[in-house]
Motif scaffolding. Structure first.
Motif, PDB file in Angstrom:
ATOM      1  N   THR A  64      32.887 -22.038  55.102  1.00 33.00           N
ATOM      2  CA  THR A  64      31.964 -21.424  54.136  1.00 33.00           C
ATOM      3  C   THR A  64      30.588 -22.053  54.239  1.00 33.00           C
ATOM      4  OG1 THR A  64      33.833 -21.039  52.637  1.00 33.00           O
ATOM      5  CG2 THR A  64      31.617 -20.899  51.697  1.00 33.00           C
ATOM      6  N   ARG A 188      36.553 -12.781  53.080  1.00 34.65           N
ATOM      7  CA  ARG A 188      37.493 -12.475  52.001  1.00 34.65           C
ATOM      8  C   ARG A 188      37.098 -13.187  50.716  1.00 34.65           C
ATOM      9  NH1 ARG A 188      43.704 -12.438  54.355  1.00 34.65           N
ATOM     10  NH2 ARG A 188      43.598 -10.384  55.353  1.00 34.65           N
ATOM     11  N   LYS A 189      36.686 -14.435  50.834  1.00 37.96           N
ATOM     12  CA  LYS A 189      36.243 -15.179  49.653  1.00 37.96           C
ATOM     13  C   LYS A 189      34.994 -14.554  49.044  1.00 37.96           C
ATOM     14  CE  LYS A 189      36.208 -19.622  49.656  1.00 37.96           C
ATOM     15  NZ  LYS A 189      35.947 -21.023  50.064  1.00 37.96           N
ATOM     16  N   ALA A 190      34.181 -13.910  49.890  1.00 36.47           N
ATOM     17  CA  ALA A 190      32.977 -13.237  49.393  1.00 36.47           C
ATOM     18  C   ALA A 190      33.286 -11.849  48.838  1.00 36.47           C
ATOM     19  CB  ALA A 190      31.950 -13.132  50.516  1.00 36.47           C
ATOM     20  N   HIS A 191      34.590 -11.486  48.762  1.00 35.32           N
ATOM     21  CA  HIS A 191      35.054 -10.227  48.194  1.00 35.32           C
ATOM     22  C   HIS A 191      34.567  -9.012  48.975  1.00 35.32           C
ATOM     23  CE1 HIS A 191      36.673 -12.389  44.752  1.00 35.32           C
ATOM     24  NE2 HIS A 191      35.510 -12.985  44.589  1.00 35.32           N
ATOM     25  N   VAL A 192      34.476  -9.185  50.313  1.00 28.63           N
ATOM     26  CA  VAL A 192      34.231  -8.027  51.167  1.00 28.63           C
ATOM     27  C   VAL A 192      35.489  -7.157  51.136  1.00 28.63           C
ATOM     28  CG1 VAL A 192      33.767  -7.284  53.537  1.00 28.63           C
ATOM     29  CG2 VAL A 192      32.655  -9.322  52.627  1.00 28.63           C
ATOM     30  N   PRO A 193      35.369  -5.828  51.052  1.00 27.21           N
ATOM     31  CA  PRO A 193      36.557  -4.964  50.982  1.00 27.21           C
ATOM     32  C   PRO A 193      37.591  -5.277  52.056  1.00 27.21           C
ATOM     33  CG  PRO A 193      34.583  -3.668  50.616  1.00 27.21           C
ATOM     34  CD  PRO A 193      34.121  -5.050  50.953  1.00 27.21           C
ATOM     35  N   LYS A 194      38.855  -5.287  51.655  1.00 31.57           N
ATOM     36  CA  LYS A 194      39.948  -5.672  52.550  1.00 31.57           C
ATOM     37  C   LYS A 194      39.995  -4.790  53.793  1.00 31.57           C
ATOM     38  CE  LYS A 194      44.132  -4.431  51.660  1.00 31.57           C
ATOM     39  NZ  LYS A 194      45.482  -4.253  51.059  1.00 31.57           N
TER      40      LYS A 194
END
Length: 300
Positions: A64, A188-194
């Motif tokens: 990160t 993923r931690k940045a909440h980018v769509p799966k």
């Protein structure tokens, strides 16, 4: 100071041309010698970028932290649009990748070969223009029109090359020290769509699979004199292209079956290591960002 920046850009171009020249080789076919150029970075011979990432000495740094530093540096390069900032970023990213990461300078330049080519081709059209009259500080008559340029255009092109090269250097620092699985973990931690994250992972892996297949087909064709002349080369290229489509469909089905055999239920699970961020790294990164901001403030 502007002359120093222009000299830096000329030096980078000279290094590229010197490297390109000394990577050339002569091959003998039918009693004649053909001059053939090869770039150092060979995408078709395995995941070299991932190899460098796993071998990097700064791989143990928090993913990160590296991604955030790279993206923030990239944004500052674009927003500030300052040649002094670009030169500092190029030097700093090369230091992290080559010195701290212990990647060879030759390998680093080899990886940057392809983006450098695109940069030079893309900026060349900005440096020149056409006219029916001999205008501009430098012009060349072609018989039906003039090709001209000026010091202002050349300066703009040099500054643009530095900015783009600095942005690429920032991204290369991230990719050459962080495996793709860790970058995906950060996304993923940045909440980018799966869906986007999983497609990125599958496409990235599949590119190297197809490159490996293409390399094997090309080597097989070369061993059978498939590139002995222009006509045969065109026929070989078309055959390989058509076979690639068939092979890619077979590979896609085979790898999907392999995923289902390993209990794939719609989610790609990666091994995620918890790496701590050291205080000295945060302090050094903060000092670097502050220095860039101050440099931009004094030179804008």
């Amino acid at each position: 100071m502007e002359k120093i920046i222009i000299l830096c850009a000329i030096f980078l171009m000279a290094v590229f041309l010197f490297k390109w020249k000394h990577r050339s080789e002569y091959t003998q076919r039918d009693g004649t010698y053909h001059h053939k150029h090869k770039f150092g970075h060979k995408h078709g011979e395995g995941s070299s970028i991932d190899f460098y990432a796993y071998a990097s000495k700064i791989r143990h740094w928090n993913a990160t932290f590296k991604v955030s530093l790279s993206v923030l540096t990239l944004i500052l390069c674009i927003v500030f649009d300052n040649p002094y900032v670009s030169v500092v970023v190029i030097i700093a990213m090369a230091y992290l990748t080559v010195v701290k990461g212990e990647l060879s300078a030759y390998g680093y330049l080899s990886i940057l070969t392809i983006p450098i080519v695109f940069i030079l081709l893309g900026t060349f059209t900005i440096a020149i223009d056409f006219s029916k009259q001999p205008i501009g500080q430098y012009n060349l008559y072609l018989g039906f029109c003039y090709v001209f340029t000026s010091e202002a255009k050349l300066k703009t092109v040099v500054f643009l090359i530095l900015k783009v090269f600095a942005a690429i250097s920032a991204l290369q620092m991230m990719t050459l020290s962080t495996p793709s699985s860790e970058i995906i973990y950060v996304l993923r931690k940045a909440h980018v769509p799966k869906l986007i994250v999983e497609l990125m992972s599958l496409i990235y892996r599949y590119i190297f699979i197809l490159m490996d297949v293409y390399t094997k087909m090309k080597n097989s064709a070369e061993s059978r004199l498939g590139y002995c002349d222009f006509k045969t080369s065109c026929y070989t290229f078309g055959s390989i292209a058509s076979n690639m489509l068939v092979v890619s469909l077979k590979k896609a089905n085979a790898y999907y079956d392999a995923m289902e055999a390993r209990c794939y239920d719609g989610d790609l699970i990666f091994l995620e290591e918890d790496k701590k961020v050291e205080t000295i790294q945060i302090v050094a990164a903060a000092a670097f960002i502050i220095f860039i901001i101050l440099l931009w403030g004094f030179t804008r």
